[in-house]
Design a protein around this motif. Structure first.
Motif, PDB file in Angstrom:
ATOM      1  N   UNK A 286       0.852  -1.192   0.000  1.00  0.00           N
ATOM      2  CA  UNK A 286       0.000   0.000   0.000  1.00  0.00           C
ATOM      3  C   UNK A 286       0.889   1.244   0.000  1.00  0.00           C
ATOM      4  N   UNK A 287       0.277   2.385  -0.186  1.00  0.00           N
ATOM      5  CA  UNK A 287       1.044   3.627  -0.100  1.00  0.00           C
ATOM      6  C   UNK A 287       1.617   3.775   1.306  1.00  0.00           C
ATOM      7  N   UNK A 288       0.831   3.454   2.325  1.00  0.00           N
ATOM      8  CA  UNK A 288       1.339   3.518   3.701  1.00  0.00           C
ATOM      9  C   UNK A 288       2.539   2.592   3.871  1.00  0.00           C
ATOM     10  N   UNK A 289       2.464   1.397   3.300  1.00  0.00           N
ATOM     11  CA  UNK A 289       3.575   0.455   3.364  1.00  0.00           C
ATOM     12  C   UNK A 289       4.804   0.966   2.647  1.00  0.00           C
ATOM     13  N   UNK A 290       4.592   1.599   1.490  1.00  0.00           N
ATOM     14  CA  UNK A 290       5.699   2.181   0.739  1.00  0.00           C
ATOM     15  C   UNK A 290       6.393   3.262   1.567  1.00  0.00           C
ATOM     16  N   UNK A 291       5.602   4.141   2.179  1.00  0.00           N
ATOM     17  CA  UNK A 291       6.189   5.199   3.000  1.00  0.00           C
ATOM     18  C   UNK A 291       6.969   4.615   4.172  1.00  0.00           C
ATOM     19  N   UNK A 292       6.452   3.539   4.753  1.00  0.00           N
ATOM     20  CA  UNK A 292       7.152   2.880   5.848  1.00  0.00           C
ATOM     21  C   UNK A 292       8.474   2.286   5.362  1.00  0.00           C
ATOM     22  N   UNK A 293       8.445   1.618   4.205  1.00  0.00           N
ATOM     23  CA  UNK A 293       9.672   1.052   3.636  1.00  0.00           C
ATOM     24  C   UNK A 293      10.721   2.132   3.374  1.00  0.00           C
ATOM     25  N   UNK A 294      10.251   3.319   3.004  1.00  0.00           N
ATOM     26  CA  UNK A 294      11.157   4.427   2.702  1.00  0.00           C
ATOM     27  C   UNK A 294      11.568   5.201   3.950  1.00  0.00           C
ATOM     28  N   UNK A 295      10.957   4.863   5.101  1.00  0.00           N
ATOM     29  CA  UNK A 295      11.271   5.566   6.350  1.00  0.00           C
ATOM     30  C   UNK A 295      10.738   6.977   6.384  1.00  0.00           C
ATOM     31  N   UNK A 296       9.589   7.187   5.727  1.00  0.00           N
ATOM     32  CA  UNK A 296       9.005   8.536   5.655  1.00  0.00           C
ATOM     33  C   UNK A 296       7.687   8.585   6.414  1.00  0.00           C
ATOM     34  N   UNK A 297       7.462   9.694   7.082  1.00  0.00           N
ATOM     35  CA  UNK A 297       6.188   9.943   7.748  1.00  0.00           C
ATOM     36  C   UNK A 297       5.268  10.629   6.758  1.00  0.00           C
ATOM     37  N   UNK A 298       3.981  10.276   6.784  1.00  0.00           N
ATOM     38  CA  UNK A 298       3.068  10.907   5.827  1.00  0.00           C
ATOM     39  C   UNK A 298       2.585  12.271   6.292  1.00  0.00           C
ATOM     40  N   UNK A 299       3.062  12.744   7.422  1.00  0.00           N
ATOM     41  CA  UNK A 299       2.580  14.006   7.986  1.00  0.00           C
ATOM     42  C   UNK A 299       2.859  15.205   7.078  1.00  0.00           C
ATOM     43  N   UNK A 300       4.026  15.241   6.473  1.00  0.00           N
ATOM     44  CA  UNK A 300       4.390  16.395   5.643  1.00  0.00           C
ATOM     45  C   UNK A 300       4.613  16.005   4.190  1.00  0.00           C
TER      46      UNK A 300
END
Length: 66
Positions: A17-31
């Motif tokens: 998922x997009x959330x999973x992708x952001x987690x894999x990249x070590x990024x927070x979706x806040x900003x």
């Protein structure tokens, strides 16, 4: 599966998922703003938006200024 992430090829496990992708990249979706195939994906839908082979994803960091 392979997607294009910010104009670069990127391999991901099927069902990511997009959330999973952001987690894999070590990024927070806040900003961040995320587009999938040129459509903005609201932050509240990141966990349910499953990426598919060939998707084009753009992740943009939001920066304040003055």
């Amino acid at each position: 599966m392979q997607i294009t992430l910010n104009d670069e090829p990127h391999d991901l496990p099927d069902g990511t998922t997009i959330a999973g992708l952001l987690e894999l990249l070590g990024k927070s979706n806040k900003y961040l703003a995320v587009e999938r195939n040129r459509e903005l994906v609201p932050r509240g839908r990141h966990a349910e938006c499953v990426l598919e082979e060939g998707d084009r994803v753009e992740i943009v960091t939001l920066v304040g200024g003055g």
